[in-house]
Design a protein around this motif. Structure first.
Motif, mmCIF file in Angstrom:
data_model
loop_
_atom_site.group_PDB
_atom_site.id
_atom_site.type_symbol
_atom_site.label_atom_id
_atom_site.label_comp_id
_atom_site.label_asym_id
_atom_site.label_seq_id
_atom_site.Cartn_x
_atom_site.Cartn_y
_atom_site.Cartn_z
ATOM 1 N N LEU A 62 0.820 -1.210 0.000
ATOM 2 C CA LEU A 62 0.000 0.000 0.000
ATOM 3 C C LEU A 62 0.857 1.265 0.000
ATOM 4 N N LYS A 63 1.955 1.253 0.725
ATOM 5 C CA LYS A 63 2.842 2.416 0.713
ATOM 6 C C LYS A 63 3.408 2.655 -0.686
ATOM 7 N N ALA A 64 3.776 1.576 -1.363
ATOM 8 C CA ALA A 64 4.313 1.716 -2.716
ATOM 9 C C ALA A 64 3.265 2.249 -3.682
ATOM 10 N N ARG A 65 2.028 1.793 -3.524
ATOM 11 C CA ARG A 65 0.962 2.271 -4.409
ATOM 12 C C ARG A 65 0.648 3.741 -4.111
ATOM 13 N N ARG A 66 0.699 4.134 -2.832
ATOM 14 C CA ARG A 66 0.490 5.548 -2.496
ATOM 15 C C ARG A 66 1.573 6.413 -3.125
ATOM 16 N N ALA A 67 2.813 5.935 -3.025
ATOM 17 C CA ALA A 67 3.940 6.724 -3.531
ATOM 18 C C ALA A 67 3.907 6.866 -5.049
ATOM 19 N N ALA A 68 3.233 5.942 -5.723
ATOM 20 C CA ALA A 68 3.212 5.952 -7.186
ATOM 21 C C ALA A 68 2.215 6.948 -7.762
ATOM 22 N N LEU A 69 1.360 7.537 -6.912
ATOM 23 C CA LEU A 69 0.316 8.450 -7.400
ATOM 24 C C LEU A 69 0.657 9.902 -7.074
ATOM 25 N N ALA A 70 0.427 10.774 -8.031
ATOM 26 C CA ALA A 70 0.608 12.207 -7.810
ATOM 27 C C ALA A 70 -0.731 12.810 -7.386
ATOM 28 N N PRO A 71 -0.772 13.599 -6.313
ATOM 29 C CA PRO A 71 -2.042 14.188 -5.855
ATOM 30 C C PRO A 71 -2.778 14.944 -6.952
ATOM 31 N N ALA A 72 -2.035 15.650 -7.798
ATOM 32 C CA ALA A 72 -2.678 16.444 -8.845
ATOM 33 C C ALA A 72 -3.466 15.579 -9.819
ATOM 34 N N GLU A 73 -2.999 14.338 -10.039
ATOM 35 C CA GLU A 73 -3.702 13.433 -10.948
ATOM 36 C C GLU A 73 -5.096 13.091 -10.437
ATOM 37 N N LEU A 74 -5.273 13.161 -9.121
ATOM 38 C CA LEU A 74 -6.548 12.794 -8.508
ATOM 39 C C LEU A 74 -7.352 14.019 -8.098
ATOM 40 N N GLY A 75 -6.911 15.191 -8.505
ATOM 41 C CA GLY A 75 -7.634 16.405 -8.167
ATOM 42 C C GLY A 75 -7.439 16.865 -6.749
ATOM 43 N N LEU A 76 -6.331 16.430 -6.126
ATOM 44 C CA LEU A 76 -6.049 16.816 -4.745
ATOM 45 C C LEU A 76 -5.029 17.950 -4.724
ATOM 46 N N PRO A 77 -5.176 18.896 -3.794
ATOM 47 C CA PRO A 77 -4.197 19.995 -3.702
ATOM 48 C C PRO A 77 -2.882 19.499 -3.122
ATOM 49 N N ASP A 78 -1.800 20.174 -3.456
ATOM 50 C CA ASP A 78 -0.497 19.823 -2.902
ATOM 51 C C ASP A 78 -0.378 20.222 -1.434
ATOM 52 N N GLY A 79 -1.224 21.138 -1.000
ATOM 53 C CA GLY A 79 -1.166 21.562 0.395
ATOM 54 C C GLY A 79 -0.287 22.771 0.572
ATOM 55 N N PRO A 80 -0.406 23.453 1.697
ATOM 56 C CA PRO A 80 0.343 24.688 1.914
ATOM 57 C C PRO A 80 1.838 24.479 2.081
ATOM 58 N N SER A 81 2.251 23.307 2.516
ATOM 59 C CA SER A 81 3.681 23.057 2.744
ATOM 60 C C SER A 81 4.149 21.924 1.857
ATOM 61 N N ARG A 82 5.429 21.868 1.684
ATOM 62 C CA ARG A 82 6.015 20.838 0.835
ATOM 63 C C ARG A 82 5.814 19.460 1.468
#
Length: 284
Positions: free
Chosen positions: A12-32
Motif C-alpha cells: 500500500l505504501k508503494a501504491r500511495r507513492a506511485a500516485l501524484a495528488p494532482a492526478e486525482l484532483g487533490l491539492p499539494d497543500g500549503p507546505s512541501r
C-alpha cells in the motif's frame, strides 16, 4: 513463511507513492510534502473510510476486511486488476501448509509432444517452476536439459543464469515482468515452501532482483512478444501465450509462435532440425 501483514503495508505504501495528488484532483497543500505520493488521510478520504481504519489496514492491524472496503481502497489507489487481486489475496486468512509436489499429467505431456517440431511449449507450475517442455522449447533460449533440476525455474534462470542477459536483449523489461508475476504468485500461494525458497535465494544472490522486488509491482503477463538471441540460430522474435490449465489450476501452458513466413519462423524450423540432429547423435 511469507507473512501477509508486512506485505500489506509495503504494498500500500508503494501504491500511495506511485500516485501524484494532482492526478486525482487533490491539492499539494500549503507546505512541501515530506513523502512522495498520497498521504494516508488522502487515501482514506478517496476510499470513504476513516484515517484510523485505513492506518490500521496499512499496518496490518485490521482483520476480516470487507470486500467493499478493499474495492474502495483499490479504486482510490488506481490499482490495476492484477494489483487488486493481489490486495485481496494478501488480506485473505492464512492458507494451509505445503501444497505438495507438482506433477504434470501424462495427457499434458502428450500435448507437448504433439506440438514438438512446430510450436515450442512448456508447463510452468507454482513459483515459475518449469515442470515440462517439448524438445523445441528446451532449445529456444536456455538449454533446459542441461540446467540442473533444482534450477529449472523461470525466475532463477532470469536472474542467476550467467547467459540470461546475453539471451534476452530486453532483459531489464523481462526482469521487471518476472518479479511482478512472482509477486502475484506470492498472493496466491503465500505458504508454498518452493516459492518461499525461490524468493529467499533470489534476495540473497541477486541485487537486481532485490531492486525490482522492492518496487512492489504486481503484474500477470499472459501474452506478449519476446526477443531472444538464440546461440544456434540467431535472433528470434516470438509471440507467447499463457493458458491456465482447467484441470490443473496451479499449472500454466506457455506456447511460442512466430509470424508465418518470417525470419523467426524459418529460424525455428532450423532450430528444430538442429535439435533433432543433436539428439540423434547423442543417442547413436
Amino acid at each position: 513463511m511469507v507473512d501477509p501483514e508486512p506485505e500489506i503495508g509495503s504494498f500500500l505504501k508503494a501504491r500511495r507513492a506511485a500516485l501524484a495528488p494532482a492526478e486525482l484532483g487533490l491539492p499539494d497543500g500549503p507546505s512541501r510534502r515530506r513523502v512522495r505520493g498520497l498521504r494516508r488521510e488522502e487515501v482514506a478520504q478517496l476510499a470513504g473510510i476513516s484515517v484510523d481504519y485505513y492506518t490500521r489496514i496499512e499496518q496490518g492491524r485490521s482483520h476480516n476486511i470487507s470486500d467493499s472496503v478493499l474495492d474502495a481502497i483499490a479504486r482510490a489507489l488506481r490499482m490495476t486488476p492484477a494489483e487488486h487481486t493481489y490486495l485481496r489475496n494478501i488480506t485473505l486468512p492464512r492458507r494451509g501448509g505445503a501444497h505438495g509436489t507438482q506433477r504434470v499429467r501424462p495427457e499434458i505431456r502428450q500435448l507437448l509432444d504433439a506440438m514438438d517440431g512446430t510450436v515450442p511449449a512448456m508447463i510452468y507450475g507454482r513459483g515459475m517452476e518449469i515442470l515440462a517442455w517439448n524438445r523445441l522449447a528446451g532449445r529456444v533460449s536456455f538449454d533446459i536439459d542441461a540446467v540442473p533440476e533444482g534450477e529449472r525455474n523461470g525466475a532463477l534462470l532470469t536472474f542467476l543464469h550467467p547467459a540470461a542477459k546475453e539471451l534476452y536483449p530486453d532483459w531489464e523489461q523481462g526482469a521487471q515482468e518476472t518479479v511482478a508475476s512472482l509477486r502475484a504468485e506470492v498472493g496466491r500461494y503465500p505458504d508454498d515452501p518452493g516459492l518461499r525458497a525461490v524468493i529467499a535465494e533470489l534476495q540473497e544472490r541477486s541485487a537486481d532482483f532485490r531492486r525490482h522486488w522492492d518496487a512492489q509491482a504486481v503484474q500477470e503477463r499472459l501474452n506478449g512478444i519476446k526477443r531472444i538471441m538464440n546461440p544456434l540460430v540467431g535472433e528470434l522474435v516470438i509471440s507467447y501465450e499463457t493458458f491456465r490449465l482447467p484441470g490443473d489450476p496451479d499449472q500454466t501452458l506457455c506456447t511460442y509462435t512466430a509470424e508465418p513466413g518470417s525470419p523467426t519462423a524459418e529460424a525455428l524450423r532450423e532450430l528444430a532440425r538442429l535439435t533433432d540432429t543433436a539428439l540423434a547423435a547423442r543417442a547413436g
